[in-house]
Design a protein around this motif. Structure first.
Motif, PDB file in Angstrom:
ATOM      1  N   ARG A  35      38.199   3.038  12.984  1.00 64.01           N
ATOM      2  CA  ARG A  35      39.070   3.027  14.160  1.00 64.01           C
ATOM      3  C   ARG A  35      40.238   3.989  14.009  1.00 64.01           C
ATOM      4  NH1 ARG A  35      39.548  -3.383  14.391  1.00 64.01           N
ATOM      5  NH2 ARG A  35      37.333  -3.762  14.257  1.00 64.01           N
ATOM      6  N   ASP A  36      40.491   4.382  12.778  1.00 67.40           N
ATOM      7  CA  ASP A  36      41.600   5.284  12.489  1.00 67.40           C
ATOM      8  C   ASP A  36      41.024   6.533  11.820  1.00 67.40           C
ATOM      9  OD1 ASP A  36      43.775   6.661  11.454  1.00 67.40           O
ATOM     10  OD2 ASP A  36      44.827   4.853  10.824  1.00 67.40           O
ATOM     11  N   PRO A  37      40.824   7.597  12.602  1.00 67.41           N
ATOM     12  CA  PRO A  37      40.192   8.807  12.046  1.00 67.41           C
ATOM     13  C   PRO A  37      40.931   9.394  10.846  1.00 67.41           C
ATOM     14  CG  PRO A  37      40.332   8.945  14.435  1.00 67.41           C
ATOM     15  CD  PRO A  37      41.104   7.728  14.018  1.00 67.41           C
TER      16      PRO A  37
END
Length: 86
Positions: A3-5
């Motif tokens: 969800r957090d690149p």
């Protein structure tokens, strides 16, 4: 981390460096005859990473998981199979 690149990139880099380090170590062991000739160094490194990551999750199993002694015994058995027999 998906969800957090940014976090995914950081974690991916850490895992790749760890994989390369262990692959280099296994290749050195193979060159010196300390690793069986029919064992792929890259696959061995990946298995060690996977077992290490999985071992971190064993506490979540509680009583459904193996005892520490049983898990250690199993790991030693697996590791022993990587070395040539004299």
């Amino acid at each position: 981390s998906r969800r957090d690149p940014e976090m995914w990139l950081i974690m991916s880099d850490i895992q790749r460096r760890h994989q390369r380090f262990l692959t280099d170590l296994m290749e050195t062991a193979a060159t010196r005859g300390a690793l069986r000739a029919d064992v792929d160094p890259k696959a061995t490194a990946a298995a060690l990473v996977a077992v290490g990551m999985g071992s971190n999750l064993l506490s979540l199993l509680g009583e459904d998981g193996p005892s520490p002694a049983a898990w250690s015994g199993f790991l030693f058995l697996m590791i022993e199979t990587l070395f040539p027999r004299s």
